[in-house]
Each structure stands twice: as structure tokens, then as C-alpha cells.
Design a protein around this motif. Structure first.
Motif, mmCIF file in Angstrom:
data_model
loop_
_atom_site.group_PDB
_atom_site.id
_atom_site.type_symbol
_atom_site.label_atom_id
_atom_site.label_comp_id
_atom_site.label_asym_id
_atom_site.label_seq_id
_atom_site.Cartn_x
_atom_site.Cartn_y
_atom_site.Cartn_z
ATOM 1 N N GLU A 58 39.072 48.178 44.857
ATOM 2 C CA GLU A 58 38.389 48.667 43.668
ATOM 3 C C GLU A 58 39.455 49.122 42.686
ATOM 4 O OE1 GLU A 58 35.865 51.983 44.504
ATOM 5 O OE2 GLU A 58 34.659 51.711 42.687
ATOM 6 N N ILE A 59 39.393 48.629 41.454
ATOM 7 C CA ILE A 59 40.414 48.952 40.480
ATOM 8 C C ILE A 59 39.793 49.624 39.255
ATOM 9 C CG2 ILE A 59 41.894 47.043 41.225
ATOM 10 C CD1 ILE A 59 40.964 45.505 38.700
ATOM 11 N N THR B 202 35.031 51.513 37.320
ATOM 12 C CA THR B 202 35.815 50.711 38.246
ATOM 13 C C THR B 202 35.176 49.336 38.422
ATOM 14 O OG1 THR B 202 34.632 51.618 40.155
ATOM 15 C CG2 THR B 202 36.694 52.700 39.517
ATOM 16 N N LEU C 222 30.839 40.822 42.797
ATOM 17 C CA LEU C 222 31.596 41.925 42.225
ATOM 18 C C LEU C 222 30.641 42.942 41.619
ATOM 19 C CD1 LEU C 222 33.625 39.415 42.260
ATOM 20 C CD2 LEU C 222 34.897 40.673 40.517
ATOM 21 N N THR D 2 37.607 39.335 35.241
ATOM 22 C CA THR D 2 38.834 38.949 35.933
ATOM 23 C C THR D 2 38.904 37.436 36.046
ATOM 24 O OG1 THR D 2 40.086 39.080 38.009
ATOM 25 C CG2 THR D 2 37.698 39.246 38.180
ATOM 26 N N PRO E 79 39.098 36.632 40.824
ATOM 27 C CA PRO E 79 38.343 37.593 41.636
ATOM 28 C C PRO E 79 38.836 37.663 43.079
ATOM 29 C CG PRO E 79 37.013 35.649 41.166
ATOM 30 C CD PRO E 79 38.236 35.557 40.306
ATOM 31 N N SER F 278 34.783 46.593 41.421
ATOM 32 C CA SER F 278 34.922 46.375 42.862
ATOM 33 C C SER F 278 34.875 44.886 43.151
ATOM 34 C CB SER F 278 33.810 47.087 43.630
ATOM 35 O OG SER F 278 33.936 48.486 43.510
ATOM 36 N N GLY F 279 35.886 44.415 43.857
ATOM 37 C CA GLY F 279 35.947 42.998 44.187
ATOM 38 C C GLY F 279 35.058 42.636 45.360
ATOM 39 N N SER G 42 41.767 37.979 44.050
ATOM 40 C CA SER G 42 42.825 38.993 44.166
ATOM 41 C C SER G 42 42.261 40.392 44.327
ATOM 42 C CB SER G 42 43.728 38.946 42.931
ATOM 43 O OG SER G 42 43.020 39.377 41.771
ATOM 44 N N LEU G 43 40.944 40.541 44.127
ATOM 45 C CA LEU G 43 40.302 41.856 44.239
ATOM 46 C C LEU G 43 39.529 42.022 45.546
ATOM 47 C CD1 LEU G 43 38.887 42.231 40.605
ATOM 48 C CD2 LEU G 43 41.062 43.060 41.524
ATOM 49 N N ARG G 44 39.733 41.143 46.489
ATOM 50 C CA ARG G 44 39.012 41.269 47.751
ATOM 51 C C ARG G 44 39.276 42.623 48.398
ATOM 52 N NH1 ARG G 44 40.155 35.397 50.678
ATOM 53 N NH2 ARG G 44 39.293 34.097 48.988
#
Length: 308
Positions: A109-110, A66, A56, A99, A102, A68-69, A104-106
Motif C-alpha cells: 500500500e503506497i 493510499t 486495486l 499506476t 500494478p 493498495s495493490g 509492482s504494487l502486489r
């Protein structure tokens, strides 16, 4: 030269770019800081294509922060106009702070709420000379550019120390898993990683899920594919079949399948598009000033150009 261009598919397209190692006390939470800067002519776009590390990234840009996953495929970003970013490649041990899931962030970018980090890094990056337009080659610093980056890294490092606690033994084991997979090209099975760490396969799977968000086999395959891509680009005379064999692929067809699945093109077409040109290391690796905590410290980072 290890890791200098790893993950970057077309180094010659890079703008001004630096990877800066963290101070020793933060090395268990961040692998490095990365800072691109660009100032492109009107109408010009520079596409940056990356085969990301299985990790990440926390990224500060002028408009926000941000997270990023982990990426499952090739990614790219089109740069235009003028801008900068200050990224932090997170070690697995730091991930649960950002998080709890992680996975769930594949491939996404949040936004990440870190106003103090944004303010401090933006203030540091707003001082100094603007980057000159580049064609993939770094230039000598002028007008305080190096000092600006050093200040940005110092600001981010202070925020990390305040916000990310020292890792637990379990989190440090996740770091060891990452180090093992990255360092040992002969490691191609999860069972090998478990044996070398002295834990069960189930433990390795749990560590990867909680601290990376990818299965451990996906981590292994990503590091092997990164190395394969680098060898294909840097060694244009080496048969691709030999590269496949050296990195533990069953045959050239399996390497070709991995290229197509993750990158969307074959190893041969990548070699042609990369030009088969050996890119000498013009991106410096920087070691930050050890006195960055001192008020008013003006020490500029020690510049170390790696040997080719």
C-alpha cells in the motif's frame, strides 16, 4: 446476497460497514465504495481478516490517501480506538490512471497524492454522529450517519469523474474479463476466458497484467477461492469435497492446498473458526442519490436491504 460478504473471512467481527454502489456513469471505473466506521473501547482491538478481490483499492482515511495493490494472500488490519475509511474498489479500466505497473504494487500500500479528495471526503465524514461500538452488527443510523456517508460518496464520486476519464475500448475489455471470471464458476482456465471474449490467450494475459497486476489464472483462482471460502462458511453441512467439485477443483486435496497457500489454514479449520454459522445480511447495499451533483442536495441514499 451475492458479493455482500464475499472476501470477508469473519463477517461477525465487522464494525459498522457499508458497501455503496456507484452511480451508473461511474460503474465502469469503480465496483463499489466501502466504508467501515469504528469506535472501540480503550484497549480493545478488532482484527479484520480479508481474502481480497484481485483488484486495486483507493482508500481515504483521516491521515491521507493510499493506493493498495493486488493482494496475493490473506490480509488483515487491526482496528482500535475510533476511525473510519472510505475505500473505492477500482475496476480494471480505471487502474492505468493510478499506476502503469500494478504488478509492482502486489501486497503493498503506497501513499497517493490526492489532497482535494482527502479534504472533501474528510469534511463529509467529520459531520454526524460517532459510530457506536459494535459486535459485528450494524445499527440504525442516527444523528446524520447515513447523510455523512452519502456526502462522502458524493465527494469521492465527483473527484473520480474529474480525475478518471471514460475508459477506452481496450480498458472496457479488461472490465469484461473481470466480469466473466467473477460470474462464471465453471471458468477455470485462461483459454476459456479467451474463447468467450473472442481474443487470444496472449491478449487476456496482457489485459490482466496492465489492468490488474496479476496473471489471469491468479484472478480465476482468487474468485474461485473466495467462493469456496464463502460456501465453507455458509454451508456447514456441505462436505468440503462437494464444494471442491462444484467449483472445478480436481479434488478436495487441491482445494485444501489452495486454502493453505493463500489463507494459511485449511478449509476444515476455517469452518471451525468461523463457527459454521450462517451470517444473515445485516450490511445494507446502498444506491447513492442520483442528484449528488446538485448544490445543497440533501437527498439521503436509498437503503436497500438485500434478501437473505
Amino acid at each position: 446476497m451475492e458479493e455482500l460478504w464475499r472476501g470477508t473471512l469473519y463477517p461477525a467481527r465487522l464494525p459498522v460497514f457499508h458497501r455503496i454502489l456507484p452511480a451508473e456513469e461511474l460503474a465502469d471505473r469503480i465496483r463499489w465504495f466501502w466504508i467501515p466506521e469504528w469506535n472501540l473501547a480503550p484497549g480493545r482491538v478488532s482484527r479484520q481478516e480479508i481474502l481480497p478481490f484481485p483488484a486495486l483499492n483507493l482508500v481515504v482515511q483521516p491521515d491521507g490517501v493510499t493506493l493498495s495493490g493486488p493482494a496475493t494472500r490473506r490480509s488483515f488490519r487491526d482496528l482500535s480506538g475510533q476511525g473510519w475509511a472510505v475505500g473505492m474498489l477500482l475496476r480494471p479500466a480505471a487502474v492505468p490512471v493510478f499506476t502503469q505497473d500494478p504488478g509492482s504494487l502486489r501486497d503493498i500500500e503506497i501513499p497517493f497524492d490526492a489532497p482535494e479528495l482527502l479534504a472533501a471526503v474528510s469534511a463529509a465524514m467529520s459531520h454526524g454522529a460517532e459510530p457506536d461500538e459494535q459486535d459485528g452488527k450494524d445499527q440504525d443510523d442516527d444523528g446524520g450517519a447515513s447523510r455523512r456517508r452519502t456526502a462522502a460518496v458524493a465527494a469521492a464520486a465527483r473527484w473520480l469523474e474529474d480525475s478518471v476519464p471514460a475508459p477506452s475500448p481496450d480498458a472496457l475489455l479488461a472490465n469484461r474479463l473481470e466480469d466473466l471470471i467473477q460470474a462464471d464458476a465453471a471458468l477455470i482456465r485462461v483459454e476459456q476466458a479467451a474463447e468467450q471474449l473472442g481474443v487470444s490467450v496472449r491478449t487476456v494475459q496482457r489485459l490482466a497484467r496492465r489492468h490488474v497486476g496479476l496473471p489471469p489464472l491468479a484472478m480465476i483462482r482468487r474468485y474461485r477461492l473466495q467462493e469456496a471460502a464463502e460456501r465453507v462458511r455458509l454451508n456447514p453441512e456441505t462436505p468440503i469435497a462437494d464444494i471442491a467439485a462444484e467449483l472445478g477443483y480436481a479434488d478436495q486435496a487441491h482445494l485444501a492446498a489452495a486454502f493453505r497457500e493463500v489463507l494459511g489454514f485449511t478449509a476444515s479449520s476455517y469452518r471451525r473458526s468461523a463457527g459454521g454459522v450462517i451470517i444473515l445480511p445485516s450490511v445494507p447495499v446502498l444506491v447513492p442519490c442520483p442528484k449528488y451533483r446538485a448544490p445543497g442536495c440533501t437527498n439521503v441514499a436509498c437503503l436497500q436491504s438485500p434478501d437473505p
